[in-house]
Scaffold this active site. Structure first.
Site, PDB file in Angstrom:
ATOM      1  N   ARG A 205       0.842  -1.205   0.000  1.00 50.47           N
ATOM      2  CA  ARG A 205       0.000   0.000   0.000  1.00 50.47           C
ATOM      3  C   ARG A 205       0.879   1.259   0.000  1.00 50.47           C
ATOM      4  O   ARG A 205       0.622   2.211  -0.729  1.00 50.47           O
ATOM      5  CB  ARG A 205      -0.904   0.027   1.224  1.00 50.47           C
ATOM      6  CG  ARG A 205      -1.740  -1.229   1.429  1.00 50.47           C
ATOM      7  CD  ARG A 205      -2.982  -1.287   0.558  1.00 50.47           C
ATOM      8  NE  ARG A 205      -3.734  -2.489   0.882  1.00 50.47           N
ATOM      9  CZ  ARG A 205      -3.580  -3.675   0.280  1.00 50.47           C
ATOM     10  NH1 ARG A 205      -2.733  -3.823  -0.714  1.00 50.47           N
ATOM     11  NH2 ARG A 205      -4.303  -4.726   0.650  1.00 50.47           N
TER      12      ARG A 205
ATOM     13  N   GLU B 235     -13.137 -15.314   9.067  1.00 54.45           N
ATOM     14  CA  GLU B 235     -13.040 -14.799   7.686  1.00 54.45           C
ATOM     15  C   GLU B 235     -12.541 -15.884   6.719  1.00 54.45           C
ATOM     16  O   GLU B 235     -11.338 -16.041   6.524  1.00 54.45           O
ATOM     17  CB  GLU B 235     -12.090 -13.598   7.631  1.00 54.45           C
ATOM     18  CG  GLU B 235     -11.980 -13.005   6.224  1.00 54.45           C
ATOM     19  CD  GLU B 235     -11.003 -11.831   6.120  1.00 54.45           C
ATOM     20  OE1 GLU B 235     -10.244 -11.585   7.070  1.00 54.45           O
ATOM     21  OE2 GLU B 235     -10.993 -11.179   5.067  1.00 54.45           O
TER      22      GLU B 235
ATOM     23  N   LYS C  80     -17.070 -13.005   8.366  1.00 54.88           N
ATOM     24  CA  LYS C  80     -16.556 -12.026   7.388  1.00 54.88           C
ATOM     25  C   LYS C  80     -16.310 -12.768   6.071  1.00 54.88           C
ATOM     26  O   LYS C  80     -15.220 -13.277   5.821  1.00 54.88           O
ATOM     27  CB  LYS C  80     -15.265 -11.408   7.921  1.00 54.88           C
ATOM     28  CG  LYS C  80     -14.610 -10.428   6.945  1.00 54.88           C
ATOM     29  CD  LYS C  80     -13.591  -9.533   7.639  1.00 54.88           C
ATOM     30  CE  LYS C  80     -12.856  -8.670   6.624  1.00 54.88           C
ATOM     31  NZ  LYS C  80     -12.065  -7.608   7.246  1.00 54.88           N
TER      32      LYS C  80
ATOM     33  N   SER D 115     -13.892  -6.482   1.250  1.00 59.31           N
ATOM     34  CA  SER D 115     -14.074  -5.916  -0.097  1.00 59.31           C
ATOM     35  C   SER D 115     -13.291  -6.712  -1.137  1.00 59.31           C
ATOM     36  O   SER D 115     -13.714  -6.782  -2.304  1.00 59.31           O
ATOM     37  CB  SER D 115     -13.712  -4.433  -0.133  1.00 59.31           C
ATOM     38  OG  SER D 115     -12.384  -4.178   0.244  1.00 59.31           O
ATOM     39  N   GLY D 116     -12.170  -7.267  -0.778  1.00 51.57           N
ATOM     40  CA  GLY D 116     -11.525  -8.282  -1.608  1.00 51.57           C
ATOM     41  C   GLY D 116     -10.944  -7.848  -2.932  1.00 51.57           C
ATOM     42  O   GLY D 116     -10.663  -8.687  -3.785  1.00 51.57           O
ATOM     43  N   GLY D 117     -10.814  -6.533  -3.153  1.00 49.20           N
ATOM     44  CA  GLY D 117     -10.287  -6.072  -4.438  1.00 49.20           C
ATOM     45  C   GLY D 117     -11.348  -5.387  -5.295  1.00 49.20           C
ATOM     46  O   GLY D 117     -11.063  -4.893  -6.386  1.00 49.20           O
TER      47      GLY D 117
ATOM     48  N   ARG E 158      -9.261  -2.133   1.844  1.00 54.56           N
ATOM     49  CA  ARG E 158      -9.000  -1.271   0.686  1.00 54.56           C
ATOM     50  C   ARG E 158     -10.192  -0.386   0.321  1.00 54.56           C
ATOM     51  O   ARG E 158     -10.033   0.773  -0.062  1.00 54.56           O
ATOM     52  CB  ARG E 158      -8.608  -2.142  -0.522  1.00 54.56           C
ATOM     53  CG  ARG E 158      -7.220  -2.694  -0.430  1.00 54.56           C
ATOM     54  CD  ARG E 158      -7.013  -3.868  -1.353  1.00 54.56           C
ATOM     55  NE  ARG E 158      -7.684  -5.070  -0.849  1.00 54.56           N
ATOM     56  CZ  ARG E 158      -7.664  -6.255  -1.457  1.00 54.56           C
ATOM     57  NH1 ARG E 158      -7.016  -6.389  -2.603  1.00 54.56           N
ATOM     58  NH2 ARG E 158      -8.267  -7.292  -0.931  1.00 54.56           N
TER      59      ARG E 158
END
Ligand code: 13P
Length: 344
Positions: A33, A178, A220, A262-264, A294
């Site tokens: 990041r 998750e 999650k 959100s996973g991308g 993200r």
């Protein structure tokens, strides 16, 4: 810690109009990041970036909890206030990622197993002392065009998630379980549905076998979406309906809430998908909320760019994003809200 106190914390984390910020990037993930904005990955830069997020008071009404990384839970503001205290004072519950990342699964060519169970009881005890009230563990499931995921990978990851969840509850910490089915690849949305359904069945079976209290647990999951490289992407309504269908089939009503990763997906799409679920499905047994990394941070991180003079602007952008996701919790987000003037 009694089962009812765990349940109370879990319910607070999915309170109306609020959701979770995942700021628990490991030192190697935050490296990616920070390098995207040409900022060196130093301890101080990581601390300064997290301070920016945690002192964004206009985001606080929409953020019920923040997941920290081990290093971050031990850090403080420049003025010396420990981050856990800073959050608790804003009515934000501090949490902690406790897994040690996904490693290659033995006797498997490329599937992964998440490590971190050894010594976890002792780490949990320390995290409680440092102010954490909930935890997160991520298992990674990959889809490929042929035969993955294997039953082997699903079973061992579910077993580890349940072992972790039981240890977390024993320590009085609410586990966020998750199991992430990755959106990497060319698979269509139907394949994502099938694999997500298989995964969640195995996970809830393992949680039951290991005596995990569902009332004190949050799930999650990924949303059911086509692979990022699939030519045919589904619209928001289809994503919402397929995701809710899978959840209704697999997640017991005793679970208080489901907090999506959100996973991308882009920021706007992550918000639109959550909004469509809450708009189209009004009487579900669990809260549908967010636990985005993200999708809450991308624009704010870019606006900051490592410069102290940009902190106010970045905080305003983050608070706006948090507010839109807060609206998506009740299905009242509108795409026009993306264009609202965001000024520091
Ligand atoms: P993303 O929302 O960026 O997928 O991160 C959520 C998370 O906590 C992954 O473990």
């Amino acid at each position: 810690m009694s089962a009812s106190q765990l349940a109370l914390t879990a319910q607070k984390l999915v309170a109306p109009n609020r959701g979770i910020l995942a700021a628990d990037e490991s030192a190697s993930t935050i490296e990616k990041r920070l390098s995207s904005i040409n900022v060196p990955n130093t301890t101080e830069n990581r601390r300064a970036y997290r301070e920016l997020l945690f002192t964004a008071t206009k985001a606080a009404p929409y953020i019920s909890g923040i997941i920290l990384y081990d290093e971050t839970l031990r850090q403080s503001t420049q003025g010396g206030v420990p981050f856990a205290k800073l959050l608790a004072d804003q009515n934000i519950i501090p949490g902690i990622k406790v897994d040690k990342g996904a490693k290659t699964l033995a006797l498997s060519e490329r599937e992964k197993i998440t490590e971190g169970l050894d010594g976890l009881r002792e780490r949990h005890a320390e995290y409680v002392k440092l102010g954490a009230r909930f935890t997160k563990w991520r298992g990674v499931i990959e889809i490929d065009s042929n035969d993955l995921p294997s039953d082997y990978a699903l079973d061992v990851n579910a077993h580890a998630l349940a072992r972790y969840a039981a240890l977390s509850q024993e320590a009085g910490l609410v586990p966020i379980v998750e199991p992430e089915v990755l959106m990497d690849g060319t698979h269509d949305i139907e394949r994502s549905r099938i694999v997500t359904e298989r995964t969640l069945h195995v996970v809830f079976d393992a949680l039951a076998r290991q005596r995990v209290s569902l009332e004190g647990t949050l799930l999650k999951p990924n949303m059911v979406v086509a692979g990022a490289k699939c030519a045919k992407q589904a619209g928001a309504d289809e994503v919402a309906d397929m995701t809710v269908t899978v959840l209704r089939r697999c997640v017991p009503a005793a679970v208080p809430g489901i907090v999506f990763l959100s996973g991308g997906q882009s920021e706007a799409l992550s918000t639109a998908h959550l909004n469509a679920m809450n708009e189209r499905h009004k009487s579900l047994p669990w809260q549908l909320s967010f636990s985005y990394g993200r999708a809450l941070q991308a624009s704010a991180l870019a606006a900051w760019g490592g410069s102290p003079s940009n902190v106010g602007k970045a905080q305003t952008i983050y608070a706006h994003r948090a507010r839109l996701n807060g609206a998506a919790r009740s299905g009242t987000y509108k795409p026009e809200m993306e264009k609202e003037r965001v000024s520091a």
